[in-house]
Write a protein that holds these residues in place. Structure first.
Motif, PDB file in Angstrom:
ATOM      1  N   GLY A  86      54.340  65.016  58.853  1.00  0.00           N
ATOM      2  CA  GLY A  86      55.741  64.714  58.889  1.00  0.00           C
ATOM      3  C   GLY A  86      56.428  64.931  60.122  1.00  0.00           C
ATOM      4  N   LEU A  87      56.236  65.774  61.034  1.00  0.00           N
ATOM      5  CA  LEU A  87      56.808  66.019  62.432  1.00  0.00           C
ATOM      6  C   LEU A  87      56.561  64.614  63.183  1.00  0.00           C
ATOM      7  N   MET A  88      55.478  64.067  62.780  1.00  0.00           N
ATOM      8  CA  MET A  88      55.260  62.833  63.664  1.00  0.00           C
ATOM      9  C   MET A  88      55.557  61.534  62.902  1.00  0.00           C
ATOM     10  N   ALA A  89      55.928  61.431  61.763  1.00  0.00           N
ATOM     11  CA  ALA A  89      56.194  60.330  60.855  1.00  0.00           C
ATOM     12  C   ALA A  89      57.018  59.311  61.650  1.00  0.00           C
ATOM     13  N   ASN A  90      56.512  58.241  61.768  1.00  0.00           N
ATOM     14  CA  ASN A  90      57.405  57.253  62.719  1.00  0.00           C
ATOM     15  C   ASN A  90      57.996  55.781  61.801  1.00  0.00           C
ATOM     16  N   ASN A  91      57.690  56.123  60.335  1.00  0.00           N
ATOM     17  CA  ASN A  91      58.330  55.102  59.410  1.00  0.00           C
ATOM     18  C   ASN A  91      58.381  53.637  59.891  1.00  0.00           C
ATOM     19  N   ASN A  92      56.832  53.233  60.407  1.00  0.00           N
ATOM     20  CA  ASN A  92      56.678  51.970  60.801  1.00  0.00           C
ATOM     21  C   ASN A  92      56.695  51.033  59.674  1.00  0.00           C
ATOM     22  N   THR A 117      53.108  68.911  66.444  1.00  0.00           N
ATOM     23  CA  THR A 117      52.129  67.832  66.591  1.00  0.00           C
ATOM     24  C   THR A 117      51.921  67.068  67.732  1.00  0.00           C
ATOM     25  N   VAL A 118      50.815  66.841  68.008  1.00  0.00           N
ATOM     26  CA  VAL A 118      50.283  65.959  69.214  1.00  0.00           C
ATOM     27  C   VAL A 118      49.700  64.805  68.301  1.00  0.00           C
ATOM     28  N   ARG A 119      50.167  63.627  68.749  1.00  0.00           N
ATOM     29  CA  ARG A 119      49.370  62.463  68.103  1.00  0.00           C
ATOM     30  C   ARG A 119      48.852  61.480  69.064  1.00  0.00           C
ATOM     31  N   THR A 120      47.640  61.231  69.071  1.00  0.00           N
ATOM     32  CA  THR A 120      46.793  60.404  70.076  1.00  0.00           C
ATOM     33  C   THR A 120      46.347  59.028  69.615  1.00  0.00           C
ATOM     34  N   HIS A 121      46.759  57.910  70.138  1.00  0.00           N
ATOM     35  CA  HIS A 121      46.169  56.741  69.668  1.00  0.00           C
ATOM     36  C   HIS A 121      44.650  56.679  70.089  1.00  0.00           C
ATOM     37  N   LEU A 122      43.827  56.336  68.892  1.00  0.00           N
ATOM     38  CA  LEU A 122      42.418  56.687  69.378  1.00  0.00           C
ATOM     39  C   LEU A 122      41.794  55.184  69.396  1.00  0.00           C
ATOM     40  N   ASN A 123      42.023  54.223  68.330  1.00  0.00           N
ATOM     41  CA  ASN A 123      41.134  53.422  68.151  1.00  0.00           C
ATOM     42  C   ASN A 123      41.884  51.995  67.554  1.00  0.00           C
ATOM     43  N   LYS A 124      41.507  50.735  67.574  1.00  0.00           N
ATOM     44  CA  LYS A 124      42.038  49.636  66.832  1.00  0.00           C
ATOM     45  C   LYS A 124      40.923  48.566  66.694  1.00  0.00           C
ATOM     46  N   MET A 125      41.075  48.008  65.658  1.00  0.00           N
ATOM     47  CA  MET A 125      39.928  46.933  65.437  1.00  0.00           C
ATOM     48  C   MET A 125      40.588  45.963  64.548  1.00  0.00           C
ATOM     49  N   PRO A 126      40.383  44.607  64.458  1.00  0.00           N
ATOM     50  CA  PRO A 126      40.690  43.545  63.619  1.00  0.00           C
ATOM     51  C   PRO A 126      39.996  44.165  62.313  1.00  0.00           C
TER      52      PRO A 126
END
Length: 168
Positions: A86-92, A117-126
């Motif tokens: 919840g601390l990192m909820a970005n409501n996208n 909290t620390v959020r790290t973007h790890l990966n993305k794929m179609p």
């Protein structure tokens, strides 16, 4: 809807506390840190009551002090998970939760502890015709910086230009 209603007049005002980034905008390696928050006894007990978790380690002060391994009451792991995310909820408005992997409760959290909290973007794929799949990690720390929880959140995210991904 009539054109002069307040809702119609307000529809072009940006929504507060929301994001609109798309799959193409997701940057692998990006890190974000939340604000901190202290977990009170009242909210811990309210959470325990809501989810029917009355384990002696989270709900019985006498047991925790006299028989428990830590000498004080724990905050339920499910609550630490919920608050940490919840601390990192970005409501996208363009993302949808796909699930969680690798959830681990690494260290105990006690009533009165302060977490962030620390959020790290790890990966993305179609993934689908209209959406890709992204993975972020959440690391929840209690101050002064002790890692207490780790998990990975998988989310589907709308493409800005779906035609760029239709030949997966």
């Amino acid at each position: 809807m009539p054109e002069n209603t307040p809702l119609e007049q307000h529809k072009d005002i940006p929504l507060y506390n929301t994001e609109t980034w798309m799959y193409e905008d997701f940057q692998i390696g990006q890190k974000d840190r939340s604000i901190s928050r202290t977990i009170s006894e009242g909210e811990a007990m309210m959470f325990n009551g809501l989810v029917l978790d009355m384990h002696p380690y989270v709900g019985d002060q006498v047991f925790a002090e006299e028989e428990g391994l830590f000498g004080k009451r724990l905050v339920a792991g499910a609550m630490v998970f919920s608050l940490g995310l919840g601390l990192m909820a970005n409501n996208n408005v363009n993302t949808f939760s796909y699930g969680y992997d690798k959830l681990r409760f690494i260290k105990p959290v006690f009533i009165g502890d302060t977490i962030y909290t620390v959020r790290t973007h790890l990966n993305k794929m179609p993934k689908y015709d209209e959406m890709g799949l992204i993975t972020v990690s959440y690391e929840v720390y209690k101050q002064p910086g002790e890692l207490v929880l780790y998990c990975e959140h998988l989310q589907t995210v709308k493409y800005r230009n779906p035609d760029n991904f239709n030949n997966k």
